[in-house]
Design a protein around this motif. Structure first.
Motif, short mmCIF file in Angstrom:
data_model
loop_
_atom_site.label_atom_id
_atom_site.label_comp_id
_atom_site.label_asym_id
_atom_site.label_seq_id
_atom_site.Cartn_x
_atom_site.Cartn_y
_atom_site.Cartn_z
N GLY A 49 61.61 47.66 35.85
CA GLY A 49 60.53 48.37 36.61
C GLY A 49 58.91 48.10 36.51
N ILE A 50 58.68 47.13 35.76
CA ILE A 50 57.29 46.70 35.47
C ILE A 50 56.98 45.54 36.12
CG2 ILE A 50 55.60 46.39 33.84
CD1 ILE A 50 57.40 47.57 31.85
N SER A 51 56.05 45.68 36.94
CA SER A 51 55.63 44.41 37.74
C SER A 51 55.09 43.22 36.89
CB SER A 51 54.39 44.58 38.69
OG SER A 51 54.60 45.67 39.28
N PRO A 52 55.42 42.05 37.22
CA PRO A 52 55.03 40.94 36.10
C PRO A 52 53.69 40.65 36.13
CG PRO A 52 56.36 40.14 37.89
CD PRO A 52 56.41 41.57 38.22
N VAL A 53 53.34 40.19 34.88
CA VAL A 53 51.77 39.97 34.97
C VAL A 53 51.63 38.52 34.32
CG1 VAL A 53 49.44 40.54 33.84
CG2 VAL A 53 51.08 42.47 34.96
N GLY A 54 50.73 37.66 34.78
CA GLY A 54 50.60 36.45 33.86
C GLY A 54 51.58 35.35 34.41
N ASP A 55 51.43 34.45 33.36
CA ASP A 55 52.17 32.99 33.83
C ASP A 55 53.37 33.26 33.08
OD1 ASP A 55 52.81 30.70 35.03
OD2 ASP A 55 51.58 29.57 33.53
N THR A 56 54.49 32.65 33.88
CA THR A 56 55.97 32.75 33.16
C THR A 56 56.06 31.21 32.31
OG1 THR A 56 56.77 31.65 35.09
CG2 THR A 56 56.82 33.88 34.87
N TYR A 57 54.99 30.34 32.21
CA TYR A 57 55.30 28.99 31.76
C TYR A 57 55.06 29.32 29.94
CZ TYR A 57 54.72 24.34 30.14
OH TYR A 57 54.94 23.27 29.58
N LEU A 58 55.83 29.30 29.36
CA LEU A 58 55.76 29.37 27.93
C LEU A 58 56.26 28.30 27.25
CD1 LEU A 58 57.29 33.03 27.30
CD2 LEU A 58 55.01 32.25 27.48
N ARG A 59 55.27 27.84 26.27
CA ARG A 59 55.86 26.63 25.23
C ARG A 59 56.32 27.07 24.04
NH1 ARG A 59 51.22 22.22 26.00
NH2 ARG A 59 52.73 21.15 24.93
N PHE A 60 57.57 26.53 24.08
CA PHE A 60 58.22 26.61 22.58
C PHE A 60 58.24 25.63 21.79
CE2 PHE A 60 60.67 29.72 25.56
CZ PHE A 60 60.57 30.86 24.81
N SER A 61 58.26 25.76 20.53
CA SER A 61 58.33 24.84 19.43
C SER A 61 59.48 23.96 19.69
CB SER A 61 57.91 25.38 18.19
OG SER A 61 57.99 24.26 17.21
N VAL A 62 59.40 22.51 19.12
CA VAL A 62 60.50 21.82 19.29
C VAL A 62 61.51 22.32 18.14
CG1 VAL A 62 61.30 19.41 18.62
CG2 VAL A 62 59.15 19.88 20.05
N LYS A 63 60.95 23.01 17.22
CA LYS A 63 62.08 23.45 16.21
C LYS A 63 62.98 24.39 16.68
CE LYS A 63 57.99 23.13 12.93
NZ LYS A 63 57.11 23.94 12.23
N PHE A 64 62.56 25.19 17.55
CA PHE A 64 63.77 26.23 18.09
C PHE A 64 65.13 25.36 18.61
CE2 PHE A 64 60.12 29.03 18.41
CZ PHE A 64 60.60 30.01 17.80
N TYR A 65 64.56 24.24 19.25
CA TYR A 65 65.57 23.33 19.94
C TYR A 65 66.39 22.33 19.02
CZ TYR A 65 63.11 24.31 24.05
OH TYR A 65 62.52 25.22 25.09
N LEU A 66 65.67 21.96 17.87
CA LEU A 66 66.49 21.45 16.75
C LEU A 66 67.34 22.30 16.01
CD1 LEU A 66 63.51 19.37 15.01
CD2 LEU A 66 65.56 18.31 16.23
N ILE A 67 67.17 23.70 15.73
CA ILE A 67 67.80 24.45 15.02
C ILE A 67 68.88 24.81 16.06
CG2 ILE A 67 67.86 26.84 14.35
CD1 ILE A 67 66.40 25.07 12.37
N ALA A 68 68.90 24.91 17.30
CA ALA A 68 69.93 25.18 18.24
C ALA A 68 70.94 24.01 18.13
CB ALA A 68 69.27 25.50 19.54
N MET A 69 70.34 22.88 18.20
CA MET A 69 71.43 21.56 18.16
C MET A 69 72.12 21.57 16.80
SD MET A 69 69.33 18.57 20.07
CE MET A 69 68.29 18.13 18.86
N PHE A 70 71.46 22.07 15.68
CA PHE A 70 72.20 21.89 14.44
C PHE A 70 73.21 22.89 14.43
CE2 PHE A 70 67.87 20.25 12.45
CZ PHE A 70 68.15 19.00 12.91
N PHE A 71 72.95 23.88 14.88
CA PHE A 71 73.84 25.21 14.96
C PHE A 71 75.03 24.61 15.84
CE2 PHE A 71 75.78 28.46 17.51
CZ PHE A 71 76.31 29.39 16.38
N VAL A 72 74.64 24.05 17.03
CA VAL A 72 76.01 23.56 17.82
C VAL A 72 76.91 22.54 17.02
CG1 VAL A 72 76.59 22.38 20.03
CG2 VAL A 72 74.83 24.45 20.07
N ILE A 73 76.22 21.58 16.40
CA ILE A 73 77.04 20.48 15.99
C ILE A 73 77.65 21.10 14.63
CG2 ILE A 73 76.58 18.72 14.39
CD1 ILE A 73 74.07 17.89 15.84
N PHE A 74 77.17 22.02 13.64
CA PHE A 74 78.05 22.61 12.62
C PHE A 74 78.98 23.60 13.14
CE2 PHE A 74 74.19 20.88 10.29
CZ PHE A 74 74.87 20.16 9.36
#
Length: 125
Positions: A49-74
């Motif tokens: 119900g809230i109008s969006p404000v600002g840019d939707t482009y967010l930069r995530f650290s590579v660490k998040f993707y590494l942890i996700a890949m390690f989780f999937v592998i294990f």
């Protein structure tokens, strides 16, 4: 060699045909019976119900993707161990030794990830 008679093959093809037919029929039916409305707010992003404000482009650290890949592998390796534990009576000692080697390689790879500091969140910079 598989010994399949014609009745089994025909029932399999019936199943595939009617499954696909049912899926396409439901999609077709929903496109006909579904409502088609158009309004000023139809294609705007909606966030609780809230109008969006600002840019939707967010930069995530590579660490998040590494942890996700390690989780999937294990996690996939844990699935293999679950299948082994269900069939422990059929595999016997050979399966036990193979699973022990498998667990050894899992632990070896985990120690390697710890040694190269792939799991550290604190950066030196």
């Amino acid at each position: 060699m598989l010994n399949l008679d014609m009745k089994e093959l025909l029932s399999f093809f019936y199943f595939i045909f009617f499954s696909l037919f049912f899926c396409f029929f439901m999609l077709f039916l929903s496109s006909i019976l579904g409502s088609k409305s158009s309004s000023r707010y139809k294609h705007t992003p909606f966030e609780s119900g809230i109008s969006p404000v600002g840019d939707t482009y967010l930069r995530f650290s590579v660490k998040f993707y590494l942890i996700a890949m390690f989780f999937v592998i294990f996690d996939v390796e844990a699935l293999y161990l679950y299948v082994w534990s269900v069939s422990i009576l059929e595999t016997g000692w050979v399966g036990f030794i193979e699973s022990f080697i498998f667990i050894f390689f899992i632990l070896l790879s985990l120690f390697y990830l710890i040694r190269i500091k792939a799991l550290n969140w604190v950066s030196k910079y």
